[in-house]
Each structure stands twice: as C-alpha cells, then as structure tokens.
Design a protein around this motif. Structure first.
Motif, PDB file in Angstrom:
ATOM      1  N   TYR A 137     -55.653 -11.462  56.262  1.00 50.11           N
ATOM      2  CA  TYR A 137     -55.199 -10.108  56.617  1.00 50.11           C
ATOM      3  C   TYR A 137     -54.388 -10.119  57.915  1.00 50.11           C
ATOM      4  O   TYR A 137     -53.394  -9.401  58.047  1.00 50.11           O
ATOM      5  CB  TYR A 137     -56.401  -9.173  56.766  1.00 50.11           C
ATOM      6  N   GLN A 138     -54.808 -10.945  58.867  1.00 50.14           N
ATOM      7  CA  GLN A 138     -54.069 -11.033  60.128  1.00 50.14           C
ATOM      8  C   GLN A 138     -52.663 -11.592  59.901  1.00 50.14           C
ATOM      9  O   GLN A 138     -51.690 -11.104  60.490  1.00 50.14           O
ATOM     10  CB  GLN A 138     -54.831 -11.914  61.124  1.00 50.14           C
ATOM     11  N   ILE A 139     -52.573 -12.612  59.075  1.00 53.27           N
ATOM     12  CA  ILE A 139     -51.262 -13.193  58.755  1.00 53.27           C
ATOM     13  C   ILE A 139     -50.384 -12.166  58.052  1.00 53.27           C
ATOM     14  O   ILE A 139     -49.177 -12.068  58.315  1.00 53.27           O
ATOM     15  CB  ILE A 139     -51.437 -14.463  57.892  1.00 53.27           C
ATOM     16  N   LEU A 140     -50.990 -11.375  57.177  1.00 57.33           N
ATOM     17  CA  LEU A 140     -50.238 -10.352  56.445  1.00 57.33           C
ATOM     18  C   LEU A 140     -49.643  -9.321  57.402  1.00 57.33           C
ATOM     19  O   LEU A 140     -48.452  -8.977  57.308  1.00 57.33           O
ATOM     20  CB  LEU A 140     -51.163  -9.665  55.431  1.00 57.33           C
ATOM     21  N   VAL A 141     -50.449  -8.827  58.322  1.00 50.04           N
ATOM     22  CA  VAL A 141     -49.964  -7.815  59.274  1.00 50.04           C
ATOM     23  C   VAL A 141     -48.891  -8.394  60.183  1.00 50.04           C
ATOM     24  O   VAL A 141     -47.837  -7.777  60.409  1.00 50.04           O
ATOM     25  CB  VAL A 141     -51.129  -7.255  60.122  1.00 50.04           C
ATOM     26  N   SER A 142     -49.123  -9.598  60.710  1.00 45.92           N
ATOM     27  CA  SER A 142     -48.149 -10.198  61.619  1.00 45.92           C
ATOM     28  C   SER A 142     -46.860 -10.583  60.895  1.00 45.92           C
ATOM     29  O   SER A 142     -45.777 -10.536  61.498  1.00 45.92           O
ATOM     30  CB  SER A 142     -48.750 -11.421  62.327  1.00 45.92           C
ATOM     31  N   THR A 143     -46.958 -10.918  59.625  1.00 43.41           N
ATOM     32  CA  THR A 143     -45.737 -11.172  58.840  1.00 43.41           C
ATOM     33  C   THR A 143     -44.925  -9.898  58.705  1.00 43.41           C
ATOM     34  O   THR A 143     -43.693  -9.916  58.798  1.00 43.41           O
ATOM     35  CB  THR A 143     -46.094 -11.715  57.443  1.00 43.41           C
ATOM     36  N   GLY A 144     -45.609  -8.778  58.524  1.00 45.19           N
ATOM     37  CA  GLY A 144     -44.924  -7.486  58.480  1.00 45.19           C
ATOM     38  C   GLY A 144     -44.201  -7.192  59.781  1.00 45.19           C
ATOM     39  O   GLY A 144     -43.073  -6.679  59.782  1.00 45.19           O
ATOM     40  N   VAL A 145     -44.833  -7.547  60.908  1.00 44.40           N
ATOM     41  CA  VAL A 145     -44.195  -7.378  62.220  1.00 44.40           C
ATOM     42  C   VAL A 145     -42.932  -8.221  62.302  1.00 44.40           C
ATOM     43  O   VAL A 145     -41.866  -7.752  62.739  1.00 44.40           O
ATOM     44  CB  VAL A 145     -45.175  -7.775  63.351  1.00 44.40           C
ATOM     45  N   ALA A 146     -43.024  -9.481  61.872  1.00 44.88           N
ATOM     46  CA  ALA A 146     -41.883 -10.397  61.939  1.00 44.88           C
ATOM     47  C   ALA A 146     -40.723  -9.917  61.071  1.00 44.88           C
ATOM     48  O   ALA A 146     -39.559  -9.942  61.493  1.00 44.88           O
ATOM     49  CB  ALA A 146     -42.323 -11.796  61.517  1.00 44.88           C
ATOM     50  N   VAL A 147     -41.029  -9.473  59.860  1.00 45.49           N
ATOM     51  CA  VAL A 147     -39.977  -8.991  58.941  1.00 45.49           C
ATOM     52  C   VAL A 147     -39.301  -7.749  59.526  1.00 45.49           C
ATOM     53  O   VAL A 147     -38.076  -7.588  59.433  1.00 45.49           O
ATOM     54  CB  VAL A 147     -40.573  -8.698  57.549  1.00 45.49           C
ATOM     55  N   ALA A 148     -40.079  -6.868  60.139  1.00 47.04           N
ATOM     56  CA  ALA A 148     -39.506  -5.673  60.763  1.00 47.04           C
ATOM     57  C   ALA A 148     -38.561  -6.055  61.903  1.00 47.04           C
ATOM     58  O   ALA A 148     -37.491  -5.461  62.064  1.00 47.04           O
ATOM     59  CB  ALA A 148     -40.620  -4.773  61.294  1.00 47.04           C
ATOM     60  N   LEU A 149     -38.924  -7.072  62.671  1.00 46.71           N
ATOM     61  CA  LEU A 149     -38.064  -7.525  63.763  1.00 46.71           C
ATOM     62  C   LEU A 149     -36.776  -8.157  63.241  1.00 46.71           C
ATOM     63  O   LEU A 149     -35.702  -7.984  63.826  1.00 46.71           O
ATOM     64  CB  LEU A 149     -38.817  -8.512  64.655  1.00 46.71           C
ATOM     65  N   VAL A 150     -36.886  -8.880  62.148  1.00 45.13           N
ATOM     66  CA  VAL A 150     -35.684  -9.453  61.513  1.00 45.13           C
ATOM     67  C   VAL A 150     -34.752  -8.335  61.075  1.00 45.13           C
ATOM     68  O   VAL A 150     -33.527  -8.408  61.241  1.00 45.13           O
ATOM     69  CB  VAL A 150     -36.064 -10.354  60.316  1.00 45.13           C
ATOM     70  N   SER A 151     -35.335  -7.279  60.514  1.00 45.69           N
ATOM     71  CA  SER A 151     -34.538  -6.120  60.096  1.00 45.69           C
ATOM     72  C   SER A 151     -33.838  -5.481  61.292  1.00 45.69           C
ATOM     73  O   SER A 151     -32.671  -5.088  61.207  1.00 45.69           O
ATOM     74  CB  SER A 151     -35.441  -5.094  59.401  1.00 45.69           C
ATOM     75  N   MET A 152     -34.548  -5.384  62.434  1.00 44.16           N
ATOM     76  CA  MET A 152     -33.936  -4.826  63.644  1.00 44.16           C
ATOM     77  C   MET A 152     -32.817  -5.720  64.158  1.00 44.16           C
ATOM     78  O   MET A 152     -31.844  -5.247  64.734  1.00 44.16           O
ATOM     79  CB  MET A 152     -35.008  -4.641  64.729  1.00 44.16           C
ATOM     80  N   GLN A 153     -32.968  -7.037  63.938  1.00 42.96           N
ATOM     81  CA  GLN A 153     -31.918  -7.953  64.389  1.00 42.96           C
ATOM     82  C   GLN A 153     -30.621  -7.728  63.606  1.00 42.96           C
ATOM     83  O   GLN A 153     -29.537  -7.750  64.173  1.00 42.96           O
ATOM     84  CB  GLN A 153     -32.397  -9.395  64.212  1.00 42.96           C
ATOM     85  N   THR A 154     -30.746  -7.493  62.322  1.00 40.46           N
ATOM     86  CA  THR A 154     -29.552  -7.253  61.504  1.00 40.46           C
ATOM     87  C   THR A 154     -28.856  -5.957  61.910  1.00 40.46           C
ATOM     88  O   THR A 154     -27.660  -5.792  61.675  1.00 40.46           O
ATOM     89  CB  THR A 154     -29.918  -7.188  60.006  1.00 40.46           C
ATOM     90  N   GLN A 155     -29.612  -5.042  62.543  1.00 41.15           N
ATOM     91  CA  GLN A 155     -29.034  -3.781  63.022  1.00 41.15           C
ATOM     92  C   GLN A 155     -28.523  -3.895  64.458  1.00 41.15           C
ATOM     93  O   GLN A 155     -28.020  -2.923  65.024  1.00 41.15           O
ATOM     94  CB  GLN A 155     -30.082  -2.670  62.937  1.00 41.15           C
ATOM     95  N   GLY A 156     -28.655  -5.081  65.053  1.00 35.86           N
ATOM     96  CA  GLY A 156     -28.164  -5.306  66.405  1.00 35.86           C
ATOM     97  C   GLY A 156     -29.095  -4.847  67.505  1.00 35.86           C
ATOM     98  O   GLY A 156     -28.692  -4.780  68.675  1.00 35.86           O
TER      99      GLY A 156
END
Length: 377
Positions: A137-156
């Motif tokens: 569950y911890q890996i799942l939540v932190s993976t969600g955090v990482a994916v969200a940050l990747v999405s923010m990177q594509t938005q600059g």
C-alpha cells in the motif's frame, strides 16, 4: 478557503485584506490554527479513544518499564492529521496542485496507518497489517505521488532532475531520454525517477514509524524536521533567496510553506498530550502520515538528498533496525542490545526522558547542518 474568500474575493472591496496574499502571514496563522486545533480538540479525541477502548499493546520483548503504558489510548495520529489538513485547507491557495499532492499523500499514508492500528485494536495484539500488505500500500501511494510529479513536469511546473548538495551544477536526470520522445512510452522514460520517489517517500514514512517508540520522541523530531522544511520550502519559492542561494527557483512549491507550518503547529499541539508520561500515542496513523508528508514535501521541493540530514534521527533509527536484522541473519549476532536505536540506549541504563531529550538535540543538530548546506552549494 479563507485565502480564496478574504483575498481573492473580498480584497478588491476591503483593502486591508491584502495582507492575506503574504505567504509568511498565512504560514504563521496556519501554524497557530493547527496548534489551537490540537490543543482544544485533543481532550475530546483522547476521551473518545478511551471510550472506544482503543489502547496500545506493548511488545513483550521490549524494556519492561514500558509495560505500564499498556492501555494508553493510541491512534492519536487522527488528531495530527486533522490539525495539519484543516489549517492547510483554510490558509493555502487551493488552486495550487502541490498542496493537493501533499495533502492526498498524507491522507493516503494516514489511511494505511489507520488500517494497521485498527487491526491491532480489534485483535488485541501488537501486529496489524502484514508487512507485505503494508509495504504494498505504501508503494502504491508513493507511486501515485511520483506519477503526479511527472505529470507536473510535462506542464513545466516541476523537474525530475536531481539536485545534489555541494555540487550546484551537477543535476543528473532521473529519466531515460530515448523513451521520452515516444508518446506511448513516455511514462516508462521516468521509471528511474518513479523508483527514486518511492524509495524516498516509503523510506521516510517507515523511518518515522520506527522512531515512534518513546513518549514524545517521534513528534519532537518531527517538529524540528518540519521547521527545517518550512525554511527550505520558503526559500525555494522566493525569487530573491533562491537567486542568492543559487537554488532552482520553483514558484509554485512556495505554497507548501503553509502545509509545513501547519505540520509544525500540529506537532507542537500533539506534543502537549504526547510528552512523557504520554496521555495518548500517535500510532501508525500518525507516524506513517507524518513520514509520508515529510518525504513528499522533500521530493516536491527537490531536497531529497538533504532528507537524511533534515530527519537525521529518523535515518539512524531505521538504519539501526536494518543493521540489526542484517547482522543477525548473516552472523547470528546482534550489533545493538535492541533495535530501534532508542531501545538500545534504554537498555544501557539511560532514562526514557534522557533518551528523548538527547535525540531531540541530535535532531536539531542534523537539521541545522541541513540548512547550512544551502549556501555551501
């Protein structure tokens, strides 16, 4: 909500409300709000935990002096989460995606801790979720955090490059450039970054969890770490300070200063009831949430490699467990009298109060060192 109402809506008609646009003002009020929430609703929460017979079960192989703490209300981390999230909702700019990212991460890790504590209470034992389920569950939540940050990177709005202390011009990219240009494999290009974020956030969450073994120990160290993060977050988003300290300026993350200020206030409020002898324990719902929040903020402001110093005591506690388990499995010998590290010093004859105070001092030294690195880059 108050920021939206008092500044964005009423400021054009009531000019004194312009003060609400200042980050330092809102951070101070968020911290005070969190402190007051913790102090005022603390007795009610503790009474309800007693009413529902939500008591702590003490491990039998630990220091015997701790057995008298059995039955002390646990799951007080619910109070911490309320005291952090409510002031953040009141004083932060809720249009900022970093605010929602950190709040949802805190809630996610808090939910995992809540499930773990609930199982312990229901089955009246010191074992909750299985280690595999908890880690999953911890890996799942932190993976969600990482994916969200990747999405923010594509938005600059974010960068997945690593900021290395003392090497201000060395910014290794945690991505695979070849895959980044392929639309269908774009996310796979950031697998190194995602794995790194998972390691940092899950490690931070579990480190705080392992530190939570003495009255006020974990929450006291959290106050110091959260205060250091408040400073780092503010300077990372401030145009003058970021330029002077030669940091990569990230304007949007400055709003996280309010979240960090709330964490400081909430932690102080909880320490009022968690100080030795504790009236309530935070439980996993508190320690996992706080650790997840600290790790997520560190990743968001690009200070991941400073985290071992910001939370130095947390790292030492986690390292002591890893070394103890590894040594016993490989050599059948223990390095410490008992792990985590605070129990080792207890068994050496240190009183609980002395261990707590000295670990707080150590936490402060680590945090101050982390802040000194800002200009040494």
């Amino acid at each position: 909500m108050l920021y939206w109402l008092l500044y964005q809506k009423l400021f054009p008609y009531v000019s004194p409300f312009r003060i609400f646009r200042y980050l330092t003002f809102r951070t101070a009020f968020a911290s005070l709000t969190a402190l007051l929430i913790g102090l005022f609703i603390g007795p009610y929460v503790i009474e309800k935990l007693r009413e529902f017979q939500i008591g702590q079960y003490i491990r039998e192989d630990g220091p015997q002096a701790h057995q008298k703490k059995a039955g002390t209300p646990t799951m007080g981390g619910v109070l911490i989460c309320i005291s952090i999230l409510l002031p953040t909702l009141l004083w932060a700019d809720l249009s900022n995606p970093f605010i929602w990212l950190v709040m949802l991460s805190t809630l996610g890790f808090g939910a995992i801790g809540f499930a773990d504590d609930y199982i312990k209470v229901v089955h009246r034992r010191n074992l909750g979720l299985t280690s595999r389920a908890k880690m999953g569950y911890q890996i799942l939540v932190s993976t969600g955090v990482a994916v969200a940050l990747v999405s923010m990177q594509t938005q600059g709005n974010y960068s997945t490059e690593l900021v290395v202390p003392f090497l201000k011009r060395f910014h290794p990219a945690l991505s695979i450039p070849v895959l980044a240009h392929l639309p269908h494999l774009h996310l796979l290009a950031f697998l190194p970054f995602i794995a790194f974020v998972v390691l940092v956030v899950v490690g931070s969450s579990n480190a705080v969890n392992l530190t939570d073994g003495l009255d006020g120990l974990a929450i006291g160290c959290t106050i110091v770490a959260a205060a250091a993060l408040t400073v780092l977050t503010y300077v990372s988003g401030h145009v003058v300070f970021a330029d002077y300290l030669e940091l990569s300026r990230m304007p949007m993350v400055s709003e996280l200063t309010i979240f960090c200020g709330s964490m400081v206030g909430a932690s102080i409020g909880f320490l009022w009831y968690n100080a030795h002898p504790a009236e309530v324990f935070m439980g996993d719902v508190g320690s996992l949430a706080l650790g997840g929040a600290i790790g997520t903020v560190a990743v968001a402001i690009k200070q991941e490699l400073l985290l071992p110093f910001i939370g130095g005591i947390f790292v030492l506690e986690a390292a002591s467990v890893i070394l103890q388990v590894g040594s016993y499995k490989l050599r059948k010998k223990r390095i410490f009298k008992m792990a985590p590290l605070h129990h080792h010093f207890e068994l050496m004859g240190w009183s609980e109060s002395k261990v707590i105070a000295r670990f707080w001092i150590g936490s402060l030294v680590f945090a101050l060192f982390a802040l000194t690195t800002l200009k040494l880059r």
